[in-house]
Design a protein around this motif. Structure first.
Motif, PDB file in Angstrom:
ATOM      1  N   ARG A  90       0.793  -1.286   0.121  1.00 25.51           N
ATOM      2  CA  ARG A  90       0.096  -0.021   0.104  1.00 25.51           C
ATOM      3  C   ARG A  90       0.728   1.136   0.133  1.00 25.51           C
ATOM      4  O   ARG A  90       1.822   1.241   0.726  1.00 25.51           O
ATOM      5  CB  ARG A  90      -1.058  -0.110   1.147  1.00 25.51           C
ATOM      6  N   ARG A  91       0.551   2.148  -0.767  1.00 31.46           N
ATOM      7  CA  ARG A  91       1.350   3.610  -0.963  1.00 31.46           C
ATOM      8  C   ARG A  91       0.417   4.703  -0.555  1.00 31.46           C
ATOM      9  O   ARG A  91       0.764   5.859  -0.542  1.00 31.46           O
ATOM     10  CB  ARG A  91       1.904   3.464  -2.285  1.00 31.46           C
ATOM     11  N   GLY A 200      -6.004  10.689   6.642  1.00 32.50           N
ATOM     12  CA  GLY A 200      -4.801  10.430   7.086  1.00 32.50           C
ATOM     13  C   GLY A 200      -3.786  10.405   6.119  1.00 32.50           C
ATOM     14  O   GLY A 200      -2.599   9.883   6.439  1.00 32.50           O
ATOM     15  N   ALA A 201      -3.870  10.944   4.974  1.00 30.19           N
ATOM     16  CA  ALA A 201      -2.875  10.940   3.920  1.00 30.19           C
ATOM     17  C   ALA A 201      -2.276  12.422   3.718  1.00 30.19           C
ATOM     18  O   ALA A 201      -2.937  13.297   4.017  1.00 30.19           O
ATOM     19  CB  ALA A 201      -3.768  10.481   2.667  1.00 30.19           C
ATOM     20  N   GLU A 202      -1.091  12.218   3.278  1.00 28.03           N
ATOM     21  CA  GLU A 202      -0.582  13.473   3.217  1.00 28.03           C
ATOM     22  C   GLU A 202      -0.642  14.147   1.868  1.00 28.03           C
ATOM     23  O   GLU A 202      -0.813  14.961   1.508  1.00 28.03           O
ATOM     24  CB  GLU A 202       1.130  13.432   3.424  1.00 28.03           C
ATOM     25  N   ARG A 203      -0.922  13.099   0.780  1.00 31.02           N
ATOM     26  CA  ARG A 203      -0.993  13.303  -0.540  1.00 31.02           C
ATOM     27  C   ARG A 203      -2.183  12.395  -1.153  1.00 31.02           C
ATOM     28  O   ARG A 203      -2.444  11.464  -0.489  1.00 31.02           O
ATOM     29  CB  ARG A 203       0.201  13.243  -1.513  1.00 31.02           C
ATOM     30  N   VAL A 227      -0.528  16.771  -3.990  1.00 27.75           N
ATOM     31  CA  VAL A 227      -0.687  15.967  -4.961  1.00 27.75           C
ATOM     32  C   VAL A 227      -0.006  14.791  -5.238  1.00 27.75           C
ATOM     33  O   VAL A 227       1.492  15.051  -5.187  1.00 27.75           O
ATOM     34  CB  VAL A 227      -0.484  16.677  -6.597  1.00 27.75           C
ATOM     35  N   ASP A 228      -0.162  13.427  -5.434  1.00 25.76           N
ATOM     36  CA  ASP A 228       0.838  12.497  -5.464  1.00 25.76           C
ATOM     37  C   ASP A 228       0.940  11.828  -7.155  1.00 25.76           C
ATOM     38  O   ASP A 228       1.624  12.496  -7.958  1.00 25.76           O
ATOM     39  CB  ASP A 228       0.267  11.246  -4.774  1.00 25.76           C
TER      40      ASP A 228
END
Length: 494
Positions: A90-91, A200-203, A227-228
């Motif tokens: 998982r990324r 809880g995601a940064e991007r 943006v990722d």
């Protein structure tokens, strides 16, 4: 809400946006948004067969109706989550939007997982944009399902179009008032950032189709640090959104009609619409002209010169729809001379268009709230007349007025997109919905992007048509590596 209060809200929002793009992200405490960014979700069954089969869980996220007044009214955005299949791989999270605007996206990313190898690496997050589906929807009580229709063959038809569009706009304003002014792409992008934070995601990574590419591009401009990996399929040029975007549809639809006409001519023994492409075109344009004088009665419905081009518009967008469109046109041709009841796709289309079970004004609410349209009827009439020679079927649609010509002004200006955020853009040369030059325009605006061109098929949506293009998307989403240069991907055979 008064115009003065709206303007003060826009000024406060501008300050918020400056803070969000200065490199440190939104200061949620200062902005008064902390209760939204730090909310806890209550996950439960989605209650939809396909989502439940995919083991998705659903929740409602609270967001402010007006981000400039976060202590005011809150609305909800419905989201779904299919957790990554392999926690070790998982990324992050992957959001998506299927287009429209105004289409439900609750199951969009889960469905993408059936076609792309992305299930192990991402939590797949679907959502209904604000104002749509299960996300505090707005309704206008329209008697028709869309404000997008042909303006007809003459000045009489044009006048009738103006009257209808004015009525549709008035119905929305009377029912929704200033509330509908906040159902915009910019606010949906802000909602996406709330979703990101709550998860809880940064991007975020993202797949957008059609209008969803515009939403994605707006997010890259407003929240570049969030943006990722973004994949944008069948893109909208932000510089031409939204009036010019619709005008750009005229020429490729005329070309796609000729492809369909040649297909029908090769099967004249079945459809009896003409033995050559030009003969089929003559049959259809004659049908439209006669429908302008007297609507075609078919079953309980009447098909006029405003609706018939839209039936064609739906049917020529991809080859798998050609048989049903040919059957529909054959039924309409027969109905001029004998009683006919609509069957198949024609019956479904007429039921949806003329007996709408659900209000579909969300598309207009978003388009009109995003960008102003010209208000002078003469501007539309001149463009329609200028288009008739080269676009005899679709020029009156592509250049005609819609409800936005009678809408209240947007509370924010359109987003000017221009940044170096990486993205993968997929575009078909023969796209009938987002013309090829639209994708080229977005590629130009996103200087860090790569463009994948599919040259050889009438299609709106590249990934499902080209395994080469879908592979490029999988590689980028999996590794973060864009192609070294722009590439061409052929459509799959068959």
């Amino acid at each position: 809400m008064s115009r003065g209060r709206l303007r003060r809200g826009v000024l406060a929002l501008a300050v918020l946006i400056v803070g969000s793009t200065a490199g440190s992200g939104i200061s949620v405490a200062e902005a008064g948004l902390d209760r939204f960014y730090r909310q806890e979700l209550r996950w439960g069954p989605c209650g939809e067969a396909k989502l439940d089969a995919a083991k998705a869980r659903c929740a409602d996220i609270a967001v402010p109706l007006n981000y400039a007044e976060p202590q005011g009214r809150a609305i909800t955005v419905a989201i779904s989550r299919v957790s990554a299949g392999d926690p070790a791989r998982r990324r992050g999270v992957l959001l998506g939007n299927p287009g429209g605007p105004g289409s439900s996206g609750l199951g969009f990313t889960a469905q993408l997982g059936d076609h792309l190898d992305i299930r192990d690496g991402y939590d797949l997050i679907g959502f209904d944009p604000r104002g749509v589906g299960r996300s505090t929807p707005l309704h206008c009580g329209w008697p028709v399902s869309s404000d997008l229709r042909s303006a007809g063959v003459d000045s009489v038809g044009f006048g009738a179009t103006l009257a209808l569009e004015a009525e549709l706009a008035a119905r929305c304003l009377a029912r929704n008032g200033a509330t509908q002014s906040f159902i915009t792409t910019r606010n949906t992008a802000r909602d996406m950032d709330v979703i990101r934070a709550v998860l809880g995601a940064e991007r975020i990574s993202y797949i957008g189709a059609s209008y969803g590419t515009y939403l994605g591009a707006v997010f890259t401009q407003m929240f570049p640090e969030r943006v990722d990996r973004f994949v944008l399929d069948s893109a909208v040029d932000p510089a031409r959104y939204h009036v010019a975007m619709i005008q750009d549809e005229g020429a490729p639809n005329e070309a796609a009609f000729d492809v369909w006409a040649d297909w029908v001519a090769a099967r004249d023994g079945e459809y009896h619409l003409g033995t050559t492409g030009p003969a089929v075109r003559a049959t259809v344009t004659g049908l439209i002209e006669r429908a302008a004088r007297r609507p075609i009665r078919i079953g309980e419905y009447e098909v006029d010169a405003h609706l018939l081009p839209m039936i064609l518009f739906e049917g020529i967008r991809e080859a798998k729809a050609y048989p049903e469109l040919a059957a529909s046109v054959r039924q309409l041709a027969q109905a001029e001379y004998q009683p006919v009841r609509p069957e198949g796709n024609l019956a479904e289309y007429l039921e949806q268009a003329l007996r709408p079970k659900e209000d579909e004004a969300a598309e207009a609410i978003i388009l009109c709230g995003d960008a102003e349209a010209p208000r002078d009827p003469a501007w539309y009439w001149r463009n329609i007349e200028a288009s008739r020679a080269s676009q005899p079927i679709f020029g009156a649609f592509a250049n005609g007025p819609n409800a936005c010509a009678f809408w209240q002004p947007p509370i924010e200006p359109p987003t000017v997109v221009g940044n170096a955020v990486p993205a993968l853009i997929l575009q078909a040369v023969q796209d009938t919905r987002t013309a090829y030059q639209q994708g080229v325009g977005l590629h130009r605006a996103l200087t860090g992007s790569r463009l994948v061109t599919m040259p050889d098929r009438v299609a709106h949506g590249v990934m499902k048509q080209s395994s080469c293009a879908s592979h490029a998307a999988e590689v980028y989403l999996g590794t973060g590596v864009l192609p070294a240069e722009d590439i061409t991907c052929p459509a799959d055979r068959g």
